[in-house]
Scaffold this active site. Structure first.
Site, PDB file in Angstrom:
ATOM      1  CG  HIS A 169     -16.819 -43.470 -56.304  1.00 43.78           C
ATOM      2  ND1 HIS A 169     -17.236 -43.482 -57.511  1.00 43.78           N
ATOM      3  CD2 HIS A 169     -15.494 -43.681 -56.464  1.00 43.78           C
ATOM      4  CE1 HIS A 169     -16.569 -43.436 -58.267  1.00 43.78           C
ATOM      5  NE2 HIS A 169     -15.248 -43.461 -57.772  1.00 43.78           N
TER       6      HIS A 169
ATOM      7  CB  CYS B 244     -23.416 -44.356 -57.236  1.00 44.14           C
ATOM      8  SG  CYS B 244     -22.829 -43.775 -58.884  1.00 44.14           S
TER       9      CYS B 244
END
Length: 413
Positions: free
Chosen positions: A220, A263
């Site tokens: 992430h 991300c």
């Protein structure tokens, strides 16, 4: 890509219509080949008519007695090849890079001389001495290390979900990097501190016999070029700084590639309708005009150059992010993330094709941009797009060459 050039330097010879072409083969600084005919040709009227026919084709022209064949446009090549296939017979014996052109012309019926089939042979070369100075040396005994860090599970304190499908990315990336000759080491579910320690130890190793280094982080992420360890965020540059020149001497002047699947925010990228080719070709998309550069910002004074060559400590890095700053990065739970899918496909098909690294990554960009689109029952997440981001500080061109079979190591910290 080679651009064959046939130069005809005609001069009168004995006989009314005959002429002789003389010349040689040369290679330009970019590896292009020029070949000049060295055989006696046939009546000038026939040759002139063929040159005129060449001049009528797109991508073919006659300038100062030189027949040139452009390879800038695919359509040009198609037209040129169609004509040349009828006039020139191309062979490649023994699967070498030597080409033999045979130009066949019929003699005039009134000519007492027997028909001849003049031939010109020339050999193409892939590089020149000038080219190699702008390419990274990829002839070391080893390709180098590839470090894969795949964080799938996260501490509850981070509020990050399990990254389903990341194991597919890990497997695909490991295989394609081994196919390119890298010695692959895989680490899973590392804390921020463990990620830093792993990369610091790698930087302390001797990379003298390696071509380059590759680090792939799958996790992430958050805006500001941050990625998650299982316990929190760490900045990408805190991971890459161990490989700067002052910290890793044996990688100075060698490419250091960072592939970041994470991300970089929560914004969703919309899709737009592509303008038709005819609209673009009509010139409706105007080129950007750059403002003139101040004369005070550039100096051409040779005396100001350092007497010994130095490099910035941050040179020879390349960062390939799955998205640009602020955007969401997509991942399929069965096939893996969009970036890693496209990256592995391009390297698997074109890694050894002779394309330069920026060409390869541009192909990845195009595949992600054109072949992927989100599908969700929630209209907010439906039909969304993604475009990776290339940030390069490379100082030379990078081409992958064949290596001996590499190794794969799965390690724990």
């Amino acid at each position: 890509m080679f651009r064959p050039v046939l130069r005809f330097a005609a001069k009168p010879a004995s006989g009314k219509n005959a002429h002789v072409c003389t010349g040689h083969n040369t290679a330009t600084r970019h590896g292009k080949v020029r070949a000049m005919c060295t055989e006696q040709h046939h009546p000038r009227s026939q040759t002139a008519s063929k040159l005129a026919a060449l001049a009528g084709l797109a991508g073919v022209g006659i300038i100062a007695g030189e027949v040139w064949i452009s390879s800038r446009k695919k359509s040009d090549n198609t037209l040129t090849a169609k004509y040349l296939n009828n006039q020139l017979h191309l062979t490649s014996p023994h699967q070498s890079r030597s080409f033999r052109y045979q130009l066949q012309e019929s003699r005039l019926a009134s000519s007492p001389e027997p028909p001849r089939e003049p031939t010109t042979t020339f050999t193409t070369t892939t590089t020149t001495d000038a080219d190699t100075s702008f390419r990274y040396d990829m002839s070391h005994p080893r390709r180098g290390l590839a470090i894969i860090i795949n964080n799938k599970h996260f501490n509850p304190s981070t509020q990050m979900e399990v990254r389903e499908g990341s194991e597919v990315d890990q497997e695909n990336m490991s295989q394609v990097l081994m196919d390119l000759g890298f010695d692959v080491r895989v680490y899973t579910d590392l804390t921020c501190g463990q990620m830093r320690r792993v990369l610091r130890k790698v930087a302390e190793e001797d990379h003298s016999d390696s071509d380059c280094l590759l680090v792939s982080v799958m996790s992430h992420g958050y805006q500001g070029e941050q990625v998650y360890g299982v316990d929190g965020l760490v900045h990408i540059h805190r991971l890459s700084r161990y490989f700067k020149g002052e910290n890793c001497k044996t990688l100075i002047g060698k490419p250091k590639l960072f592939i970041i699947q994470a991300c970089q925010g929560e914004r969703l990228m919309e899709g737009v309708t592509l303008a038709s080719a005819s609209v673009i070709s009509e010139g409706n998309l105007l080129p950007v005009t750059l403002a003139p550069t101040s004369v005070n910002t550039v100096s051409n004074d040779e005396n100001l150059r350092p007497q010994t060559q130095t490099l910035p400590s941050g040179a020879d890095f390349l960062y390939f992010h799955s998205v640009s700053q602020g955007y969401y990065s997509w991942r399929n739970i069965r096939r893996g993330s969009w970036l890693i899918q496209a990256f592995c496909k391009v390297l698997r098909e074109d890694g050894y094709s002779g394309l330069e690294i920026m060409q390869l990554l541009t192909k990845v960009n195009r595949q992600v941009a054109t072949e992927f689109e989100s599908l969700s029952p929630d209209e907010k997440f439906n039909k969304k797009k993604q475009i990776p981001c290339i940030m390069s500080m490379l100082t030379k061109e990078l081409y992958f060459t064949q290596k001996l079979p590499p190794t794969l190591r799965t390690e724990s910290v």
